[in-house]
Write a protein that holds these residues in place. Structure first.
Motif, PDB file in Angstrom:
ATOM      1  N   ARG A  69      -6.756   9.393   9.633  1.00  0.00           N
ATOM      2  CA  ARG A  69      -7.856   8.446   9.453  1.00  0.00           C
ATOM      3  C   ARG A  69      -8.709   8.843   8.240  1.00  0.00           C
ATOM      4  NH1 ARG A  69      -5.907   7.866  14.053  1.00  0.00           N
ATOM      5  NH2 ARG A  69      -6.350   6.530  15.778  1.00  0.00           N
ATOM      6  N   ASP A  70      -8.000   9.266   7.184  1.00  0.00           N
ATOM      7  CA  ASP A  70      -8.636   9.717   5.950  1.00  0.00           C
ATOM      8  C   ASP A  70      -8.427   8.648   4.875  1.00  0.00           C
ATOM      9  OD1 ASP A  70      -9.432  10.950   3.587  1.00  0.00           O
ATOM     10  OD2 ASP A  70      -8.526  12.879   4.107  1.00  0.00           O
ATOM     11  N   LYS A  71      -9.405   7.762   4.756  1.00  0.00           N
ATOM     12  CA  LYS A  71      -9.296   6.648   3.816  1.00  0.00           C
ATOM     13  C   LYS A  71      -9.268   7.133   2.372  1.00  0.00           C
ATOM     14  CE  LYS A  71     -11.455   3.201   6.792  1.00  0.00           C
ATOM     15  NZ  LYS A  71     -12.577   2.261   6.928  1.00  0.00           N
ATOM     16  N   GLN A  72     -10.026   8.190   2.066  1.00  0.00           N
ATOM     17  CA  GLN A  72     -10.051   8.692   0.684  1.00  0.00           C
ATOM     18  C   GLN A  72      -8.683   9.225   0.262  1.00  0.00           C
ATOM     19  OE1 GLN A  72     -13.493  11.395   0.761  1.00  0.00           O
ATOM     20  NE2 GLN A  72     -14.317  10.145  -0.898  1.00  0.00           N
ATOM     21  N   ALA A  73      -8.046  10.013   1.130  1.00  0.00           N
ATOM     22  CA  ALA A  73      -6.724  10.553   0.805  1.00  0.00           C
ATOM     23  C   ALA A  73      -5.694   9.427   0.726  1.00  0.00           C
ATOM     24  CB  ALA A  73      -6.309  11.591   1.842  1.00  0.00           C
ATOM     25  N   PHE A  74      -5.845   8.421   1.587  1.00  0.00           N
ATOM     26  CA  PHE A  74      -4.963   7.246   1.567  1.00  0.00           C
ATOM     27  C   PHE A  74      -5.015   6.574   0.202  1.00  0.00           C
ATOM     28  CE2 PHE A  74      -4.868   2.558   2.258  1.00  0.00           C
ATOM     29  CZ  PHE A  74      -3.557   2.413   2.669  1.00  0.00           C
ATOM     30  N   VAL A  75      -6.214   6.271  -0.256  1.00  0.00           N
ATOM     31  CA  VAL A  75      -6.377   5.607  -1.553  1.00  0.00           C
ATOM     32  C   VAL A  75      -5.953   6.530  -2.694  1.00  0.00           C
ATOM     33  CG1 VAL A  75      -8.081   4.633  -3.151  1.00  0.00           C
ATOM     34  CG2 VAL A  75      -8.135   4.014  -0.729  1.00  0.00           C
ATOM     35  N   GLN A  76      -6.221   7.829  -2.571  1.00  0.00           N
ATOM     36  CA  GLN A  76      -5.857   8.772  -3.634  1.00  0.00           C
ATOM     37  C   GLN A  76      -4.350   8.791  -3.864  1.00  0.00           C
ATOM     38  OE1 GLN A  76      -8.163  10.360  -5.655  1.00  0.00           O
ATOM     39  NE2 GLN A  76      -6.306  10.644  -6.856  1.00  0.00           N
ATOM     40  N   CYS A  77      -3.571   8.648  -2.804  1.00  0.00           N
ATOM     41  CA  CYS A  77      -2.109   8.585  -2.971  1.00  0.00           C
ATOM     42  C   CYS A  77      -1.725   7.430  -3.893  1.00  0.00           C
ATOM     43  CB  CYS A  77      -1.424   8.417  -1.617  1.00  0.00           C
ATOM     44  SG  CYS A  77      -1.395   9.906  -0.611  1.00  0.00           S
ATOM     45  N   TYR A  78      -2.361   6.301  -3.697  1.00  0.00           N
ATOM     46  CA  TYR A  78      -2.053   5.135  -4.532  1.00  0.00           C
ATOM     47  C   TYR A  78      -2.592   5.311  -5.957  1.00  0.00           C
ATOM     48  CZ  TYR A  78      -0.080   2.717  -0.586  1.00  0.00           C
ATOM     49  OH  TYR A  78       0.727   2.369   0.465  1.00  0.00           O
ATOM     50  N   LYS A  79      -3.743   5.941  -6.105  1.00  0.00           N
ATOM     51  CA  LYS A  79      -4.270   6.222  -7.449  1.00  0.00           C
ATOM     52  C   LYS A  79      -3.339   7.176  -8.191  1.00  0.00           C
ATOM     53  CE  LYS A  79      -9.158   5.372  -6.580  1.00  0.00           C
ATOM     54  NZ  LYS A  79     -10.509   5.964  -6.523  1.00  0.00           N
ATOM     55  N   ASP A  80      -2.835   8.182  -7.470  1.00  0.00           N
ATOM     56  CA  ASP A  80      -1.878   9.108  -8.082  1.00  0.00           C
ATOM     57  C   ASP A  80      -0.604   8.377  -8.484  1.00  0.00           C
ATOM     58  OD1 ASP A  80      -3.697  11.132  -7.614  1.00  0.00           O
ATOM     59  OD2 ASP A  80      -2.610  11.959  -5.890  1.00  0.00           O
ATOM     60  N   LEU A  81      -0.182   7.460  -7.652  1.00  0.00           N
ATOM     61  CA  LEU A  81       1.010   6.677  -7.954  1.00  0.00           C
ATOM     62  C   LEU A  81       0.814   5.867  -9.232  1.00  0.00           C
ATOM     63  CD1 LEU A  81       3.829   5.930  -6.969  1.00  0.00           C
ATOM     64  CD2 LEU A  81       2.783   4.131  -5.587  1.00  0.00           C
ATOM     65  N   VAL A  82      -0.352   5.257  -9.378  1.00  0.00           N
ATOM     66  CA  VAL A  82      -0.656   4.494 -10.594  1.00  0.00           C
ATOM     67  C   VAL A  82      -0.624   5.415 -11.810  1.00  0.00           C
ATOM     68  CG1 VAL A  82      -2.482   3.235 -11.820  1.00  0.00           C
ATOM     69  CG2 VAL A  82      -1.954   2.663  -9.437  1.00  0.00           C
ATOM     70  N   ALA A  83      -1.221   6.590 -11.672  1.00  0.00           N
ATOM     71  CA  ALA A  83      -1.294   7.527 -12.803  1.00  0.00           C
ATOM     72  C   ALA A  83       0.086   8.047 -13.210  1.00  0.00           C
ATOM     73  CB  ALA A  83      -2.203   8.698 -12.444  1.00  0.00           C
ATOM     74  N   LEU A  84       0.991   8.167 -12.253  1.00  0.00           N
ATOM     75  CA  LEU A  84       2.294   8.772 -12.532  1.00  0.00           C
ATOM     76  C   LEU A  84       3.400   7.771 -12.833  1.00  0.00           C
ATOM     77  CD1 LEU A  84       2.193  11.511  -9.780  1.00  0.00           C
ATOM     78  CD2 LEU A  84       2.006  11.870 -12.243  1.00  0.00           C
ATOM     79  N   GLN A  85       3.188   6.510 -12.551  1.00  0.00           N
ATOM     80  CA  GLN A  85       4.227   5.494 -12.751  1.00  0.00           C
ATOM     81  C   GLN A  85       4.038   4.800 -14.093  1.00  0.00           C
ATOM     82  OE1 GLN A  85       6.971   4.771 -10.509  1.00  0.00           O
ATOM     83  NE2 GLN A  85       6.204   6.804 -10.046  1.00  0.00           N
ATOM     84  N   LYS A  86       4.740   5.258 -15.083  1.00  0.00           N
ATOM     85  CA  LYS A  86       4.628   4.648 -16.408  1.00  0.00           C
ATOM     86  C   LYS A  86       5.373   3.314 -16.495  1.00  0.00           C
ATOM     87  CE  LYS A  86       2.334   8.166 -17.976  1.00  0.00           C
ATOM     88  NZ  LYS A  86       1.071   8.340 -17.380  1.00  0.00           N
ATOM     89  N   PRO A  87       6.675   3.274 -16.141  1.00  0.00           N
ATOM     90  CA  PRO A  87       7.388   2.012 -16.336  1.00  0.00           C
ATOM     91  C   PRO A  87       6.983   0.914 -15.348  1.00  0.00           C
ATOM     92  CG  PRO A  87       8.870   3.662 -15.403  1.00  0.00           C
ATOM     93  CD  PRO A  87       7.556   4.337 -15.683  1.00  0.00           C
ATOM     94  N   ASN A  88       6.576   1.271 -14.157  1.00  0.00           N
ATOM     95  CA  ASN A  88       6.253   0.277 -13.128  1.00  0.00           C
ATOM     96  C   ASN A  88       4.767   0.296 -12.776  1.00  0.00           C
ATOM     97  OD1 ASN A  88       8.955  -0.541 -12.856  1.00  0.00           O
ATOM     98  ND2 ASN A  88       9.369   1.199 -11.534  1.00  0.00           N
ATOM     99  N   LYS A  89       3.947   0.497 -13.771  1.00  0.00           N
ATOM    100  CA  LYS A  89       2.514   0.625 -13.513  1.00  0.00           C
ATOM    101  C   LYS A  89       1.940  -0.642 -12.870  1.00  0.00           C
ATOM    102  CE  LYS A  89      -1.073   3.123 -15.414  1.00  0.00           C
ATOM    103  NZ  LYS A  89      -0.985   4.306 -16.101  1.00  0.00           N
ATOM    104  N   SER A  90       2.403  -1.821 -13.262  1.00  0.00           N
ATOM    105  CA  SER A  90       1.861  -3.055 -12.693  1.00  0.00           C
ATOM    106  C   SER A  90       2.143  -3.122 -11.198  1.00  0.00           C
ATOM    107  CB  SER A  90       2.418  -4.283 -13.404  1.00  0.00           C
ATOM    108  OG  SER A  90       3.818  -4.326 -13.302  1.00  0.00           O
TER     109      SER A  90
END
Length: 107
Positions: A69-90
């Motif tokens: 029930r950690d909303k911050q860590a939940f969202v951080q996973c997706y933020k990390d995904l955005v930061a690390l996904q160059k070809p599929n950033k959209s």
């Protein structure tokens, strides 16, 4: 890591959470938190270079939200995904938006 190896790791992590981590030796009981910790460690071992990395991050994020029930860590996973996904950033940005809506934090 091959896609099959990653699939096995994801399955192991999900099974570990569902089973509560029971069945480990050592005489001590394993709590649900310990099983979630173990599952998150398994998933964290998958490198960003893996083709399955986005799916792994989504499973990891879901564990943070539903088990911890950690909303911050939940969202951080997706933020990390955005930061690390160059070809599929959209696609990663769409997933981040969906995650924010899921927890009703559209900022």
């Amino acid at each position: 890591s091959t896609e099959w190896e990653v699939a096995v790791v994801v399955s192991q992590a999900q099974l570990l959470v569902r089973s509560g981590g029971g069945g480990h030796g050592g005489g001590g009981s394993t709590t649900g938190d310990d099983s979630v910790d173990g599952a998150l460690k398994l998933l964290s071992a998958i490198p960003p270079s893996s083709p399955c990395f986005p799916e792994v991050m989504m499973v990891k994020a879901d564990m943070y939200l539903t088990q911890r029930r950690d909303k911050q860590a939940f969202v951080q996973c997706y933020k990390d995904l955005v930061a690390l996904q160059k070809p599929n950033k959209s696609r990663a940005l769409v997933c981040l938006g969906d995650a924010l809506l899921r927890i009703q934090a559209p900022n």
